[in-house]
Design an enzyme around this catalytic site. Structure first.
Site, mmCIF file in Angstrom:
data_model
loop_
_atom_site.group_PDB
_atom_site.id
_atom_site.type_symbol
_atom_site.label_atom_id
_atom_site.label_comp_id
_atom_site.label_asym_id
_atom_site.label_seq_id
_atom_site.Cartn_x
_atom_site.Cartn_y
_atom_site.Cartn_z
ATOM 1 N N LYS A 17 0.952 -1.511 -0.090
ATOM 2 C CA LYS A 17 -0.141 -0.066 -0.089
ATOM 3 C C LYS A 17 0.767 1.153 -0.045
ATOM 4 O O LYS A 17 2.098 1.176 -0.487
ATOM 5 C CB LYS A 17 -0.866 -0.115 1.286
ATOM 6 C CG LYS A 17 -1.640 -1.420 1.145
ATOM 7 C CD LYS A 17 -2.873 -1.374 2.185
ATOM 8 C CE LYS A 17 -3.625 -2.832 1.972
ATOM 9 N NZ LYS A 17 -4.784 -2.983 2.792
ATOM 10 N N HIS A 19 -8.312 -3.410 -6.345
ATOM 11 C CA HIS A 19 -8.261 -3.344 -4.811
ATOM 12 C C HIS A 19 -9.464 -2.612 -4.230
ATOM 13 O O HIS A 19 -9.957 -1.527 -4.796
ATOM 14 C CB HIS A 19 -7.084 -2.986 -4.197
ATOM 15 C CG HIS A 19 -6.760 -3.128 -2.729
ATOM 16 N ND1 HIS A 19 -7.547 -2.477 -1.703
ATOM 17 C CD2 HIS A 19 -5.898 -4.301 -2.172
ATOM 18 C CE1 HIS A 19 -7.072 -3.002 -0.539
ATOM 19 N NE2 HIS A 19 -6.331 -4.100 -0.791
ATOM 20 N N GLU A 33 -9.654 -0.615 -1.781
ATOM 21 C CA GLU A 33 -9.193 0.820 -1.472
ATOM 22 C C GLU A 33 -9.644 1.694 -2.829
ATOM 23 O O GLU A 33 -9.599 2.901 -2.926
ATOM 24 C CB GLU A 33 -7.751 0.967 -0.761
ATOM 25 C CG GLU A 33 -7.984 0.500 0.513
ATOM 26 C CD GLU A 33 -6.761 -0.302 1.197
ATOM 27 O OE1 GLU A 33 -5.418 -0.269 0.719
ATOM 28 O OE2 GLU A 33 -7.023 -1.133 2.043
ATOM 29 N N GLY A 56 -7.141 -4.552 7.219
ATOM 30 C CA GLY A 56 -6.702 -3.679 8.232
ATOM 31 C C GLY A 56 -7.424 -3.453 9.559
ATOM 32 O O GLY A 56 -7.232 -2.473 10.251
ATOM 33 N N SER A 71 -6.381 -9.028 7.024
ATOM 34 C CA SER A 71 -5.765 -9.230 8.368
ATOM 35 C C SER A 71 -5.167 -10.654 8.338
ATOM 36 O O SER A 71 -5.403 -11.537 9.357
ATOM 37 C CB SER A 71 -6.928 -9.117 9.399
ATOM 38 O OG SER A 71 -7.451 -7.646 9.593
#
Ligand code: 13P
Length: 251
Positions: free
Chosen positions: A11, A96, A98, A174, A214
């Site tokens: 990231k 992704h 995000e 996350g 995670s």
């Protein structure tokens, strides 16, 4: 037997010296041991070129975190597939969550990017996943089905052996809240079934489907032991050489 693929999505972390440091640690930590899996790192754009020289002649392969579908031109801030190829990338993460939520990417744009990556000789790591609201609303499978059907539109069965699908439930990214191995396996099995119906059973059987969200050294092994989980796309835990290596070893 499908191969296992562990990829680290850095990231927006690590400037150039920090990237050099992390890659050096990773490579020396992995040593010459023979691995049962493929290892990919995806650093930010400014570190890619240097990363390529550091991973040369090692087991570690290189990927980028995004790209644009046009060849070149007035697209300020974007990078092309050919630019990524030219600095030594083999993979590119596309779709992704995000990118979808923070940067407004939709299925149609992601489909264009996947097609461009393929024609340019890059291997897409195509991410899909539902939000918490979608899971609680019992529409997980509809969402995954839409993302995959639209994202893979006009992509041939032949090209499918160069695509990795990463299932990343948005609520697990996350947050420290991993999907249970059973929850992940259920969606992975669903994705494989969907690919079988869109393409063929043999395309579905050879498709690598990673889990992301995670993934940590202490849960990697159990997740990776599920029948349809063929690897992980790791965020936070890939930023420390030790924990990324533990996940690689779990595979
Ligand atoms: P975390 O491992 O930090 O949850 O991130 C997962 C991810 O988004 C990888 O692409």
């Amino acid at each position: 037997m499908r191969r296992k693929v562990i990829a680290g999505n850095w990231k927006m972390n690590n400037n150039l010296p920090e990237s050099q440091n992390l890659i050096t640690k990773l490579i020396s930590g992995l040593g010459n041991e023979k691995l049962n899996c493929e290892v990919i790192i995806c650093p930010p754009f400014p570190s890619l070129s240097e990363a390529a020289s550091l991973v040369k002649n090692t087991v570690v392969k290189l990927g980028a975190q995004n790209m644009y579908f046009e060849d070149s031109g007035a697209f300020t801030g974007e990078v092309s597939a050919s630019m990524l190829k030219s600095v030594g990338c083999e993979y590119v993460i596309l779709g992704h969550s995000e990118r979808r939520t923070l940067f407004g990417e939709n299925d149609q744009l992601i489909n264009k990017k996947i097609k461009k990556a393929l024609t340019s000789g890059l291997k897409p790591i195509f991410c899909v996943g539902e939000t918490l609201q979608e899971r609680e609303g019992n529409v997980t499978k509809n969402v995954i089905k839409r993302q995959i059907t639209e994202g893979l539109k006009e992509i041939s069965a032949n090209d499918m052996d160069r695509i990795i699908i990463a299932y990343e439930p948005v609520w697990a990214i996350g947050t420290g809240k991993t999907a249970t191995p059973e929850q992940a396996e259920e969606v992975h099995a669903f994705i494989r079934g969907l690919i079988s119906s869109l393409y063929s059973q043999s395309v579905a059987e050879s498709l690598v489907i990673q889990y992301g969200g995670s993934v940590k050294p202490d849960n990697a092994k159990e997740l990776l032991s599920q029948k349809n989980i063929d690897g992980s796309l790791v965020g936070g835990a890939c930023l420390k050489a030790d924990s990324f290596i533990s996940i690689i070893k779990a595979a």
